[in-house]
Each structure stands twice: as structure tokens, then as C-alpha cells.
Write an enzyme that holds these catalytic residues in place. Structure first.
Site, short mmCIF file in Angstrom:
data_model
loop_
_atom_site.label_atom_id
_atom_site.label_comp_id
_atom_site.label_asym_id
_atom_site.label_seq_id
_atom_site.Cartn_x
_atom_site.Cartn_y
_atom_site.Cartn_z
N HIS A 83 65.59 63.00 65.56
CA HIS A 83 66.20 63.20 64.24
C HIS A 83 65.33 62.61 63.14
O HIS A 83 65.24 63.18 62.04
CB HIS A 83 67.60 62.60 64.24
CG HIS A 83 68.49 63.21 65.28
ND1 HIS A 83 69.12 64.42 65.10
CD2 HIS A 83 68.81 62.81 66.53
CE1 HIS A 83 69.81 64.73 66.18
NE2 HIS A 83 69.63 63.76 67.07
N ASP A 89 60.42 65.45 58.00
CA ASP A 89 59.73 66.70 57.66
C ASP A 89 60.28 67.15 56.31
O ASP A 89 61.31 67.80 56.21
CB ASP A 89 60.01 67.74 58.75
CG ASP A 89 59.32 69.08 58.49
OD1 ASP A 89 58.84 69.30 57.35
OD2 ASP A 89 59.26 69.90 59.42
N ARG A 92 60.94 70.93 55.63
CA ARG A 92 62.18 71.37 56.25
C ARG A 92 63.41 70.87 55.47
O ARG A 92 64.27 71.65 55.05
CB ARG A 92 62.24 70.88 57.69
CG ARG A 92 63.63 70.92 58.33
CD ARG A 92 63.69 69.92 59.47
NE ARG A 92 64.98 69.91 60.13
CZ ARG A 92 65.97 69.07 59.84
NH1 ARG A 92 65.83 68.20 58.84
NH2 ARG A 92 67.10 69.11 60.52
N HIS A 367 57.03 69.96 61.15
CA HIS A 367 57.06 69.40 62.50
C HIS A 367 57.04 70.50 63.57
O HIS A 367 56.77 70.22 64.73
CB HIS A 367 58.29 68.50 62.69
CG HIS A 367 59.58 69.23 62.87
ND1 HIS A 367 60.27 69.79 61.82
CD2 HIS A 367 60.29 69.51 63.98
CE1 HIS A 367 61.37 70.37 62.28
NE2 HIS A 367 61.40 70.21 63.58
#
Length: 423
Positions: A83, A89, A92, A367
């Protein structure tokens, strides 16, 4: 996969009996193990609901069993490191937050479901955008921490954490919005999209919103001499010692498995090919069992071909063109905005400036990186030389979260087959 004569790009010439190769990608997704929790809601699917005398209907209504593979998958997501990697990231996480705020008018005062909520960050973003209620569903034990995070942010009245598989939990209302970060390596690895489909078919209102709304998987041939030199040619001269006897083993160890790495646009030899376009409003579970495509590339440079790269993008746009009933098979009408499977594309078209999260080599790294399938030996290509073949991605019969990869390719009058498994 390996004959007594050694390697030929790691591939036998049309020998379907070759065994599966173990995939080497790192597990990004964890699973969602269903069990009772202390102090917050958990709901079990009622197997007596919607019972029918018709065997086919019964099969459709019953959720799939939670296998030992599923439990192991779910358990892996209890680790905070996974997580942490995803939240850090920024491409994202910030894209998802921007998508939520961009669609605030669809979320404010509405009911949202977050499929695979993890630490609950997307659920909290939705609550901050004004959602009336958010069902945060996750079968991993990380749901315990998600519930504490929700309480620490004084959102317990609006964000309801449900610890269990989306196939098993029960809620008493339809939802206006489904949000999920379901994408795995090579887009479809780990098969979490199936849970989004299940949530859509069980709870999404007609005309509801799914974020992201569609996804596209791409492939392209690559040249990567630095990677090959570092892993293979290194053994030709090690501190003045000839270790070329290590070459075949080095090739097997380095390139037997799909690799998750970051490349750049300079490594890509042609425009990409669309492997699969996914419309989250219409895709059905059976479509995830196997995806096949035929491709034909024309090299834009003179360079060694070392393998193929795969990446994806997802788009966040409103539900204006979504179907009105998610419980029936819909005809997918493609428009100029939707890439068609099997069509090469120069650049992702985005005429409406929809928000896109991309993992392409030319875009900021994420990622997910890119997934690379390397050959054991490169093929020397001339400019304009043709590379063609087929690709099949299928769910493993051993474990549906694994992906079998069958890659057939030919160039310069020779044909090859490479098989691998992403585990």
C-alpha cells in the site's frame, strides 16, 4: 522449453508441448480474505437468495468459491509495503484524486462503492468530494487499518468499511458510483477486474458512473541492448576469465519470466498495437478468461529486437454513453475515442481531453512500470522489416489470478513460440 541443441530465442519452432514457464513478476495486488472483524461491518452473501430451479441460473447467482490461492492473494495485501508503494506513486494517486474531483457532480450526495479499498484513501477522497455514503470493500486484513483510518478522520458515519470479497458482502441499496484501482501488471494480471464487474452487476444504478470507465492494453517490439549486455554479455569476460559456459543458464534465469521494468520511448521500435480495449460498462466475466490478438509491426529502425513491451492506460470520463442496464450483455458500439482491438495506434486519442492515467514508456513512470517479455537471443532487424504473429493471454486453470502467455512471432522467414506464466 529448451531443446538439447540449446536456445533459439528461447522458443521451440511450433512445439505446443513445451511446458509452462514460471512468470517472474512481483505480486502487486493482494487478496481480499473474508472473515469476521472486530467492531465494524461485515456481511456474508446469502446463498439462499435468488435460488432458482434452473441449474444455469443458480450457477450465475452463486459466487465463486474462495480458494486457497485467493486466500494467499488476499493475505499478501495485508502487508503495509504494498500500500505504501501504491500511495507513493503520485501519478496513480493524484490522477485518481483529480478524477474524483472532476466528477464531483456525480459523487456529491451520492452512494459510492470502492472495490478493493486497501487503506481507504480513495474512499476518503470520495467522502471529501461530498459522497453521502461510501462502501469501502476489501477482503484483506488491511481493512482493519482502513477502518481505523476512517475513524481517525471523523468519517465513520459516511465511510462504511466492509471486510470481505465483493462477491460475498451484502448492502441494502444500489450505488451511484463504483471506483476501483483494479489494474495489475500487463493490465489484466491478478484478475481483479472480475470483482469490479461483479459489483457493477449487483449494485450499480442505471446510468451510474464507473471510475475508470475504460482501459487499453498495448504491446510493441523493443530493443534493449544495455539490458542484454548487463545480464548476458557480462559472462563472456569476467575479470579476464572466460565464463561463456554460463550463457545459456544466464539467459534462462534472466529472460525465462516476464520482467517488470522501466523502459523509455527510445527502446520502442514501432507504433504500439492494441491488444485489448476494456469498456468497464459492458465487459463480461467470460471475456477475461482469454484474450487473443494478431499483430504485424514494421520496424522503424535498424536494431536488434530483444522482445516485446506491454503497457496500458485507463480513462476517467462521465457516464453519458453508458448502457442503461448492466445485467444484460450489451453491444459495444465503438467510437473514434475507443481503440479497437488489433489496430496499431500512433498516440492515444483523447479529443475530449478526458483524464487518462498512462503507463506508457514515454509518460512519467508509475509503480506498474512496463511488462517485458524478452527473447533468449535477439533478432537483428533492418529498418522496415516486418515482425508478425499472435498473442494469447489466458487465466491459468491452476489459479485464475495467474496469467498464461502464449507469444508466437516470426521475422526474416523464421517462426518462434514462447510460453510463460505470470505468477
Amino acid at each position: 522449453m529448451y531443446g538439447s541443441t540449446g536456445y533459439s530465442n528461447g522458443d521451440h519452432h511450433q512445439q505446443p508441448g513445451a511446458g509452462e514457464k514460471r512468470g517472474g513478476s512481483r505480486g502487486r495486488r493482494g487478496g481480499r480474505r473474508s472473515r469476521d472483524l472486530h467492531g465494524f461491518r461485515v456481511s456474508e452473501y446469502s446463498h439462499h437468495q435468488n435460488i432458482s430451479n434452473n441449474d444455469d441460473q443458480q450457477e450465475q447467482k452463486s459466487p465463486p468459491p474462495c480458494t486457497d490461492f485467493d486466500k494467499a492473494y488476499f493475505h499478501s495485501y495485508a502487508h503495509v509495503g504494498i500500500h505504501e508503494e501504491m500511495i507513493k506513486d503520485r501519478v496513480r494517486t493524484e490522477t485518481y484524486r483529480a478524477a474524483i474531483m472532476q466528477h464531483q457532480s456525480f459523487i456529491e450526495g451520492k452512494v459510492v462503492m470502492d472495490v478493493g479499498c486497501g487503506t481507504g484513501i480513495l474512499s476518503i477522497f470520495c467522502a471529501q468530494a461530498g459522497a453521502k455514503r461510501v462502501y469501502a470493500v476489501d477482503a484483506s486484513d488491511i481493512a482493519v487499518q482502513a477502518n481505523e483510518v476512517v475513524k481517525a478522520n471523523n468519517l465513520a458515519e459516511r465511510v462504511i468499511v466492509l471486510h470481505g470479497r465483493v462477491e460475498d458482502v451484502e448492502i441494502d441499496e444500489e450505488v451511484d458510483v463504483i471506483i476501483s484501482e483494479w489494474m495489475g501488471y500487463m493490465l489484466l494480471y491478478e484478475s481483479m477486474l472480475g470483482s469490479v464487474i461483479t459489483a457493477r452487476d449487483r449494485w450499480l444504478k442505471r446510468g451510474g458512473l464507473i471510475l475508470p470507465c475504460n482501459a487499453t492494453l498495448y504491446m510493441a517490439p523493443i530493443t534493449h541492448p544495455d539490458r542484454y549486455n548487463d545480464s548476458i554479455d557480462f559472462w563472456r569476460n569476467v575479470y579476464g576469465i572466460d565464463m561463456s559456459a554460463m550463457l545459456q543458464l544466464a539467459k534462462q534465469c534472466a529472460f525465462e519470466e516476464p520482467c517488470v521494468e522501466t523502459i523509455t520511448g527510445e527502446n520502442v521500435m514501432t507504433w504500439p498495437h492494441v491488444v485489448k480495449h476494456v469498456d468497464c460498462y459492458t465487459i463480461q466475466l467470460h471475456e477475461l478468461e482469454s484474450v487473443s490478438t494478431r499483430y504485424k509491426f514494421q520496424s522503424m529502425m535498424r536494431a536488434p529486437l530483444h522482445g516485446f513491451a506491454f503497457w496500458f492506460d485507463v480513462e476517467f470520463s462521465g457516464p453519458a454513453n453508458s448502457p442503461t442496464n448492466y445485467h444484460t450483455q450489451s453491444l459495444l458500439i465503438r467510437t473514434s475515442n475507443n481503440p479497437v482491438d488489433g489496430i496499431p495506434r500512433k498516440k492515444r486519442s483523447n479529443p475530449n481531453e478526458a483524464l487518462v492515467l498512462s503507463t506508457a514508456p514515454e509518460d512519467p513512470p508509475t509503480h506498474w512500470q512496463q511488462t517485458l517479455i524478452y527473447f533468449y537471443d535477439p533478432i537483428e532487424l533492418e529498418q522496415d522489416q516486418i515482425i508478425e504473429g499472435s498473442l494469447t493471454l489466458s487465466q491459468s486453470k491452476e489459479n485464475r489470478r495467474f496469467m498464461n502467455i502464449l507469444l508466437e512471432y516470426s521475422s526474416g522467414g523464421r517462426s518462434y513460440v514462447k510460453e510463460s506464466v505470470m505468477r
